[in-house]
Design a protein around this motif. Structure first.
Motif, mmCIF file in Angstrom:
data_model
loop_
_atom_site.group_PDB
_atom_site.id
_atom_site.type_symbol
_atom_site.label_atom_id
_atom_site.label_comp_id
_atom_site.label_asym_id
_atom_site.label_seq_id
_atom_site.Cartn_x
_atom_site.Cartn_y
_atom_site.Cartn_z
ATOM 1 N N GLY A 1 -89.984 -41.273 74.136
ATOM 2 C CA GLY A 1 -88.591 -41.434 73.750
ATOM 3 C C GLY A 1 -88.186 -40.668 72.520
ATOM 4 N N GLY A 2 -89.071 -39.813 72.006
ATOM 5 C CA GLY A 2 -88.735 -39.039 70.819
ATOM 6 C C GLY A 2 -87.657 -38.006 71.104
ATOM 7 N N ARG A 3 -86.764 -37.819 70.136
ATOM 8 C CA ARG A 3 -85.658 -36.860 70.323
ATOM 9 C C ARG A 3 -86.038 -35.435 69.905
ATOM 10 N NH1 ARG A 3 -81.360 -38.685 66.700
ATOM 11 N NH2 ARG A 3 -83.053 -39.704 65.563
ATOM 12 N N SER A 4 -86.873 -35.310 68.858
ATOM 13 C CA SER A 4 -87.238 -33.967 68.402
ATOM 14 C C SER A 4 -88.555 -34.023 67.632
ATOM 15 C CB SER A 4 -86.143 -33.372 67.510
ATOM 16 O OG SER A 4 -86.099 -34.029 66.255
ATOM 17 N N LEU A 5 -89.199 -32.859 67.591
ATOM 18 C CA LEU A 5 -90.413 -32.661 66.797
ATOM 19 C C LEU A 5 -90.222 -31.405 65.966
ATOM 20 C CD1 LEU A 5 -93.399 -33.205 66.038
ATOM 21 C CD2 LEU A 5 -94.036 -31.820 68.044
ATOM 22 N N GLN A 6 -90.361 -31.551 64.661
ATOM 23 C CA GLN A 6 -90.229 -30.415 63.757
ATOM 24 C C GLN A 6 -91.581 -30.146 63.099
ATOM 25 O OE1 GLN A 6 -86.912 -30.736 61.015
ATOM 26 N NE2 GLN A 6 -85.818 -32.120 62.414
ATOM 27 N N LEU A 7 -92.004 -28.906 63.175
ATOM 28 C CA LEU A 7 -93.272 -28.479 62.594
ATOM 29 C C LEU A 7 -92.974 -27.331 61.637
ATOM 30 C CD1 LEU A 7 -95.321 -28.453 65.915
ATOM 31 C CD2 LEU A 7 -95.380 -30.223 64.145
ATOM 32 N N ARG A 8 -93.377 -27.470 60.366
ATOM 33 C CA ARG A 8 -92.975 -26.484 59.360
ATOM 34 C C ARG A 8 -94.133 -26.138 58.438
ATOM 35 N NH1 ARG A 8 -87.469 -25.985 59.320
ATOM 36 N NH2 ARG A 8 -86.291 -27.662 60.334
ATOM 37 N N SER A 9 -94.058 -24.933 57.875
ATOM 38 C CA SER A 9 -94.916 -24.530 56.762
ATOM 39 C C SER A 9 -94.023 -23.926 55.697
ATOM 40 C CB SER A 9 -95.963 -23.509 57.217
ATOM 41 O OG SER A 9 -95.354 -22.308 57.650
ATOM 42 N N PHE A 10 -94.434 -24.070 54.426
ATOM 43 C CA PHE A 10 -93.602 -23.546 53.339
ATOM 44 C C PHE A 10 -94.421 -23.531 52.050
ATOM 45 C CE2 PHE A 10 -92.952 -28.088 53.867
ATOM 46 C CZ PHE A 10 -93.129 -28.602 52.598
ATOM 47 N N GLY A 11 -93.901 -22.793 51.065
ATOM 48 C CA GLY A 11 -94.499 -22.759 49.739
ATOM 49 C C GLY A 11 -95.768 -21.925 49.668
ATOM 50 N N GLY A 12 -96.358 -21.877 48.485
ATOM 51 C CA GLY A 12 -97.575 -21.110 48.269
ATOM 52 C C GLY A 12 -97.325 -19.618 48.290
ATOM 53 N N VAL A 13 -98.391 -18.873 48.472
ATOM 54 C CA VAL A 13 -98.310 -17.416 48.516
ATOM 55 C C VAL A 13 -99.059 -16.914 49.736
ATOM 56 C CG1 VAL A 13 -98.048 -17.084 46.035
ATOM 57 C CG2 VAL A 13 -100.336 -17.284 47.000
ATOM 58 N N GLY A 14 -98.717 -15.702 50.172
ATOM 59 C CA GLY A 14 -99.360 -15.103 51.335
ATOM 60 C C GLY A 14 -98.390 -14.926 52.481
ATOM 61 N N ASP A 15 -98.909 -14.954 53.696
ATOM 62 C CA ASP A 15 -98.095 -14.779 54.899
ATOM 63 C C ASP A 15 -98.797 -15.491 56.049
ATOM 64 O OD1 ASP A 15 -96.385 -14.004 56.894
ATOM 65 O OD2 ASP A 15 -96.909 -11.873 56.836
ATOM 66 N N VAL A 16 -98.125 -16.493 56.627
ATOM 67 C CA VAL A 16 -98.711 -17.254 57.731
ATOM 68 C C VAL A 16 -97.751 -17.274 58.911
ATOM 69 C CG1 VAL A 16 -99.991 -18.720 56.134
ATOM 70 C CG2 VAL A 16 -97.774 -19.485 56.988
ATOM 71 N N SER A 17 -98.284 -17.617 60.070
ATOM 72 C CA SER A 17 -97.495 -17.842 61.278
ATOM 73 C C SER A 17 -97.912 -19.174 61.888
ATOM 74 C CB SER A 17 -97.711 -16.720 62.299
ATOM 75 O OG SER A 17 -97.243 -15.485 61.798
ATOM 76 N N LEU A 18 -97.027 -19.767 62.712
ATOM 77 C CA LEU A 18 -97.302 -21.048 63.360
ATOM 78 C C LEU A 18 -97.287 -20.894 64.875
ATOM 79 C CD1 LEU A 18 -95.114 -23.587 61.309
ATOM 80 C CD2 LEU A 18 -97.557 -23.062 61.030
ATOM 81 N N TYR A 19 -98.215 -21.600 65.548
ATOM 82 C CA TYR A 19 -98.295 -21.632 67.002
ATOM 83 C C TYR A 19 -98.487 -23.097 67.414
ATOM 84 C CZ TYR A 19 -99.150 -16.639 66.420
ATOM 85 O OH TYR A 19 -99.036 -15.322 66.075
ATOM 86 N N ALA A 20 -97.748 -23.549 68.413
ATOM 87 C CA ALA A 20 -97.804 -24.956 68.816
ATOM 88 C C ALA A 20 -97.916 -25.082 70.327
ATOM 89 C CB ALA A 20 -96.561 -25.695 68.327
ATOM 90 N N SER A 21 -98.615 -26.144 70.765
ATOM 91 C CA SER A 21 -98.738 -26.466 72.190
ATOM 92 C C SER A 21 -98.912 -27.966 72.352
ATOM 93 C CB SER A 21 -99.942 -25.751 72.827
ATOM 94 O OG SER A 21 -99.748 -24.357 72.903
ATOM 95 N N PHE A 22 -98.509 -28.473 73.491
ATOM 96 C CA PHE A 22 -98.731 -29.876 73.831
ATOM 97 C C PHE A 22 -100.024 -30.015 74.617
ATOM 98 C CE2 PHE A 22 -98.494 -33.162 77.137
ATOM 99 C CZ PHE A 22 -98.488 -34.294 76.313
#
Length: 608
Positions: A535-556
């Motif tokens: 019954g969840g309406r949304s899922l938010q996945l975030r990264s922030f702050g620090g230094v460098g360069d990252v990317s995010l990948y998500a799967s159920f």
């Protein structure tokens, strides 16, 4: 275009041990190599690779036509009246499928830039680069009054706690390849040598070319160090310097024979050492070093017999300016070695600068090692940055109550040009000395894992365990000069290698709670999971702050990868966001991947 240098990370003092130290003559000084050692060297070779299946990948005639056309179009970058037109010859293929091409003369900087720019306009090109020099990382001060002492193995907090590791492993059965200046048959090393190879292909075929090899021939099975001294007859090298015997010094730190009653003990004193000669007068060429990586890892190199005893660990105490993203030949060779299960350990460099601007230290997948001193802090010369995996003893020559403790002592020779084979010990400092400490510990880890009935560690597992077991710095580096996870702890790393390793562990995210302090190197990843109720309406996945360069990948329901995932966020920097509306109930996985090294990054999951 500046020439890239690969240099040995050390300055040195030599003491012959044939007489008691109390009566020894003053130690001989090793003059360090100037920082701009090879600025006079004009590259004359290119490494060119076209994509598989294209016309230019199928024959050298097509390649030569393309090169001549590119040279003609770029000729306006150099004065036609003073520079002879270029002609090209294909010398050979490289171990990774590129072609090594030789120009009819050395390339001027603007000319080389224009030629490469023209070649790179072709969409069929995979990469093209100069075959640049790589040299020993010197340019460090000498301290001539040092007796021998291995504080680097035993000093609490600053040493690597070798004794705790030796309770479980001495490296028996593991082969470590040292890509360096070759080796000498030192009395404390010879018993641990397995056949290597001299991979230096350039040996001064005319009077106006640097004789890098210095042994009168090209590639052969004799990996003996012929000396890397420089003098006025070698203007390409930038000044006079004595032979360093650097490869023997590095090899001794890795695997000098132990329990034999003479000299020193190597970190992995029952491991086997495979010398691969890639550095000589002025340094070494990228093409030779890349082929040496492949050969050491068990790959095929045309014209060279296959390696009958491939290495499990490769150490490269060499490096030069220029980010690895511009050094595709080296990265491709490293990728091959890693694919074969070989851990690649490299020195960070001695320029007191960010490691991201040096190769191979900034290459993906390598274990990049910074240097620490007897005070348990960063050595003043050591490169630093997010790309450093961890640090290890490299000496300092400016810190410590006892000057004996300022250097790393290992095997060498007192000869200033050719070897005297006097079984000397030499004191050196540099990240070249830090790196073999780690390579030796990796050998201890592999032997311990197999001895405990486990499979050999993968390169990723090696990096994971080295990071997770590193001991804190006694003197913490400043926030602007990060030096990796800490100082190498051999005892803890070996014990961890003998235990169950959780493959790709996932950290649980609690909805709405920020997870701080995420750190890793280029190409490394961190995995997380979060539970989403029905019954969840949304899922938010975030990264922030620090230094460098990252990317995010998500799967159920399954762990995402770069190749297989359901959602991604790949913006520059660390501010990434993935929003899933009406998410499927159950376990969602999130992978954070370092496009570059990263530190201090926060991760947040919110389900509503």
């Amino acid at each position: 275009m500046k020439n890239k240098l690969r240099t040995l990370c050390s300055a040195a003092v030599a003491i012959g041990l044939a007489v008691p130290l109390a009566n020894a003559a003053p130690p001989m000084l090793r003059k360090p190599l100037p920082a701009d050692a090879a600025t006079a060297f004009a590259p004359q070779q290119l490494i060119v690779k076209y994509k598989a299946g294209t016309r230019l990948a199928k024959g050298d005639a097509y390649l030569l036509d393309r090169l001549q056309a590119a040279a003609a179009l770029s000729r306006s970058a150099s004065p036609a009246a003073t520079v002879a037109p270029l002609r090209f010859t294909v010398l050979r293929g490289t171990a990774t499928g590129a072609r090594l091409v030789r120009a009819s003369r050395g390339l001027q900087a603007t000319e080389a830039d224009a030629l490469l720019a023209e070649l790179r306009r072709d969409p069929d090109l995979q990469y093209a680069q100069l075959d640049t020099l790589k040299q020993r990382l010197d340019s460090l001060p000498n301290d001539p009054e040092l007796p021998t002492r291995q504080w680097d193995l035993t000093q609490p907090g600053a040493g690597i706690a070798a004794a705790a590791a030796w309770d479980h492993s001495q490296g028996d059965g593991v082969i470590v390849a040292v890509l360096d200046t070759g080796y000498l048959p030192h009395r404390d090393l010879a018993a641990n040598i397995v056949p290597g190879y001299d991979m230096i292909g350039w040996y001064g075929q005319s009077n106006d070319e640097p004789d890098i090899a210095g042994d009168g021939d090209g590639r052969d099975a004799d990996a003996t160090d012929a000396g890397d001294w420089t003098d006025a007859s070698m203007p390409w090298c930038g000044g006079n310097s004595d032979s360093s015997w650097h490869g023997t010094h590095v090899a001794g730190t890795v695997a000098a024979v132990g329990n034999n009653g003479v000299d020193i003990a190597g970190v992995a004193y029952q491991a086997k050492l495979q010398p691969v000669r890639v550095l000589g007068h002025c340094g070494g060429l990228t093409s030779d070093i890349a082929d040496a990586i492949v050969w050491a890892a068990g790959g095929h190199v045309d014209g060279v017999p296959d390696n009958a005893t491939p290495a499990e660990v490769i150490n490269m105490s060499l490096g030069g300016s220029g980010a690895c993203k511009e050094d595709s030949a080296t990265q491709e060779a490293i990728d091959f070695a890693i694919s074969r299960g070989v851990a690649v350990v490299v020195a960070a460099g001695n320029s007191s600068a960010d490691v991201k601007n040096f190769s191979p230290a900034s290459c993906n997948g390598v274990v990049t090692v910074g240097a620490s001193g007897v005070n348990g802090g960063r050595s003043y010369f050591s490169n630093y940055g997010l790309g450093v995996t961890l640090s290890a003893p490299g000496g300092n020559a400016s810190a410590g109550n006892d000057p004996v403790d300022r250097w790393i002592w290992s095997l060498g020779d007192s000869g200033t040009t050719v070897a005297t084979n006097d079984n000397a010990l030499i004191g050196m400092i540099g990240t070249s000395q830090a790196s073999p400490h780690v390579a030796g510990v990796v050998a201890l880890m592999q032997a311990a894992a197999v001895g405990a009935g486990r499979a050999p560690l993968t390169p990723a597992q090696v990096t994971q365990l080295l990071r997770s077991t590193a001991q804190p710095f006694l003197l913490a580096p400043s926030p602007t000069t990060p030096m990796g996870a800490g100082i190498l702890d051999a005892g803890a790393a070996v014990k961890a290698a003998m235990e169950d390793i959780v493959e790709d562990p996932a950290t649980v995210l609690v909805s709405g709670k920020v997870l701080t302090g995420q750190t890793g190197g280029a190409g490394e990843s961190r995995l997380y999971q979060i539970e989403v109720p029905s019954g969840g309406r949304s899922l938010q996945l975030r990264s922030f702050g620090g230094v460098g360069d990252v990317s995010l990948y998500a799967s159920f329901g399954e762990k995402p990868s770069l190749e297989k995932h359901q959602r991604k966020s790949v913006k520059p920097g660390n501010s990434e966001a993935i929003v899933v509306n009406l998410p499927t109930a159950g376990t969602w996985y999130l992978r954070l991947v370092g496009e570059q090294g990263f530190s201090g990054v926060s991760v947040l999951g919110v389900q509503q």
